[in-house]
Design an enzyme around this catalytic site. Structure first.
Site, PDB file in Angstrom:
ATOM      1  NE  ARG A  29      44.314  46.160  24.940  1.00  0.00           N
ATOM      2  CZ  ARG A  29      45.594  46.404  25.201  1.00  0.00           C
ATOM      3  NH1 ARG A  29      45.994  46.566  26.449  1.00  0.00           N
ATOM      4  NH2 ARG A  29      46.478  46.492  24.217  1.00  0.00           N
ATOM      5  CG  ASP A  30      39.799  42.906  33.753  1.00  0.00           C
ATOM      6  OD1 ASP A  30      40.046  41.884  34.416  1.00  0.00           O
ATOM      7  OD2 ASP A  30      38.816  43.647  33.980  1.00  0.00           O
ATOM      8  CB  ILE A  31      35.377  44.254  30.939  1.00  0.00           C
ATOM      9  CG1 ILE A  31      34.359  45.011  30.116  1.00  0.00           C
ATOM     10  CG2 ILE A  31      34.883  43.983  32.355  1.00  0.00           C
ATOM     11  CD1 ILE A  31      33.103  44.218  29.818  1.00  0.00           C
ATOM     12  CD  GLU A  96      34.418  40.320  40.418  1.00  0.00           C
ATOM     13  OE1 GLU A  96      34.289  40.543  39.191  1.00  0.00           O
ATOM     14  OE2 GLU A  96      34.668  41.214  41.243  1.00  0.00           O
ATOM     15  CG  HIS A 101      40.691  34.658  35.381  1.00  0.00           C
ATOM     16  ND1 HIS A 101      39.622  33.956  35.880  1.00  0.00           N
ATOM     17  CD2 HIS A 101      40.781  35.787  36.129  1.00  0.00           C
ATOM     18  CE1 HIS A 101      39.099  34.624  36.890  1.00  0.00           C
ATOM     19  NE2 HIS A 101      39.794  35.741  37.067  1.00  0.00           N
ATOM     20  CG  MET A 102      48.367  34.761  35.159  1.00  0.00           C
ATOM     21  SD  MET A 102      49.700  34.038  34.150  1.00  0.00           S
ATOM     22  CE  MET A 102      50.003  32.526  35.017  1.00  0.00           C
ATOM     23  CG  HIS A 103      43.786  39.283  37.108  1.00  0.00           C
ATOM     24  ND1 HIS A 103      42.778  40.180  36.823  1.00  0.00           N
ATOM     25  CD2 HIS A 103      43.185  38.260  37.767  1.00  0.00           C
ATOM     26  CE1 HIS A 103      41.630  39.723  37.306  1.00  0.00           C
ATOM     27  NE2 HIS A 103      41.851  38.559  37.885  1.00  0.00           N
TER      28      HIS A 103
HETATM   29  P1  DGP Z   1      38.478  37.648  39.124  1.00  0.00           P
HETATM   30  O1  DGP Z   1      37.979  38.573  40.181  1.00  0.00           O
HETATM   31  O2  DGP Z   1      39.928  37.198  39.361  1.00  0.00           O
HETATM   32  O3  DGP Z   1      37.536  36.478  38.879  1.00  0.00           O
HETATM   33  O4  DGP Z   1      38.553  38.507  37.807  1.00  0.00           O
HETATM   34  C1  DGP Z   1      37.587  38.506  36.814  1.00  0.00           C
HETATM   35  C2  DGP Z   1      37.917  39.641  35.884  1.00  0.00           C
HETATM   36  O5  DGP Z   1      37.185  39.454  34.701  1.00  0.00           O
HETATM   37  C3  DGP Z   1      37.542  41.022  36.412  1.00  0.00           C
HETATM   38  O6  DGP Z   1      38.738  41.794  36.555  1.00  0.00           O
HETATM   39  C4  DGP Z   1      36.643  41.626  35.345  1.00  0.00           C
HETATM   40  C5  DGP Z   1      36.838  40.710  34.164  1.00  0.00           C
HETATM   41  N1  DGP Z   1      35.638  40.488  33.363  1.00  0.00           N
HETATM   42  C6  DGP Z   1      34.429  40.073  33.802  1.00  0.00           C
HETATM   43  N2  DGP Z   1      33.572  39.954  32.778  1.00  0.00           N
HETATM   44  C7  DGP Z   1      34.267  40.298  31.661  1.00  0.00           C
HETATM   45  C8  DGP Z   1      33.927  40.370  30.290  1.00  0.00           C
HETATM   46  O7  DGP Z   1      32.811  40.100  29.846  1.00  0.00           O
HETATM   47  N3  DGP Z   1      34.901  40.780  29.425  1.00  0.00           N
HETATM   48  C9  DGP Z   1      36.171  41.084  29.868  1.00  0.00           C
HETATM   49  N4  DGP Z   1      37.043  41.458  28.936  1.00  0.00           N
HETATM   50  N5  DGP Z   1      36.526  41.017  31.149  1.00  0.00           N
HETATM   51  C10 DGP Z   1      35.584  40.639  32.041  1.00  0.00           C
END
Ligand code: DGP
Length: 115
Positions: A29-31, A96, A101-103
Site C-alpha cells: 500500500r502507498d504510504i 519520485e 512501479h505501477m500505481h
Molecule cells: P511516484 O511519484 O510515481 O514515484 O510515486 C512514489 C510513491 O511512493 C508515492 O505515491 C509515495 C510512495 N512512497 C514513497 N515512499 C514510500 C514508503 O516508504 N513506503 C510506501 N509504502 N510508499 C512510499
C-alpha cells in the site's frame, strides 16, 4: 544507481503493508494514498524507470506486473467499477522514487486530465 526506499522494502529493511508477492513482483500500500485503494506494484529487480524497460528482455516481468494488478483489483473488489494504472516516468512525469512501479488506484471516480 543509488538504492531506493523500495529496494529496502523488498529486503524487509523497512516496513510496508505488503499485499501481494511472487518471485518477481512485490505489491504494498502507498504510504500517501490518493484513493481508497492505492497499491504500488514493483518488480523485485531494479529497473529505475519506464525508459529502461526492454520490451523483449522484460516481457515476462511486464506480464507479471499486469497479472498482479488484475489479481489485486479483483481481490480489492474494484475490477467491476474500474480502476487506474499509472506509471510516472522522470521529473515531468512526477516520478519520485526511481524504482519502476505501477500505481493501482481505485475505489472512487477518477478524473481526466490528470494534474
Ligand atoms: P511516484 O511519484 O510515481 O514515484 O510515486 C512514489 C510513491 O511512493 C508515492 O505515491 C509515495 C510512495 N512512497 C514513497 N515512499 C514510500 C514508503 O516508504 N513506503 C510506501 N509504502 N510508499 C512510499
Amino acid at each position: 544507481m543509488a538504492e531506493t526506499i523500495f529496494s529496502k522494502i523488498i529486503k524487509r529493511e523497512i516496513p510496508a503493508d505488503i499485499v501481494y508477492e511472487t518471485d518477481t513482483v512485490l505489491a504494498f500500500r502507498d504510504i500517501n494514498p490518493q484513493a481508497p485503494v492505492h497499491i504500488l506494484i514493483i518488480p523485485k529487480i531494479e529497473i529505475p524507470k519506464v525508459t529502461e524497460i526492454d520490451g523483449k528482455k522484460h516481457s515476462q516481468l511486464l506480464g507479471d506486473l499486469f497479472d498482479a494488478a488484475n489479481k489485486l483489483a479483483k481481490e480489492m473488489k474494484i475490477e467491476k467499477d474500474g480502476f487506474r494504472l499509472v506509471l510516472n516516468c522522470g521529473d515531468n512525469g512526477g516520478q519520485e522514487v526511481y524504482h519502476l512501479h505501477m500505481h493501482l488506484l481505485g475505489g472512487r471516480q477518477m478524473k481526466w486530465p490528470p494534474g
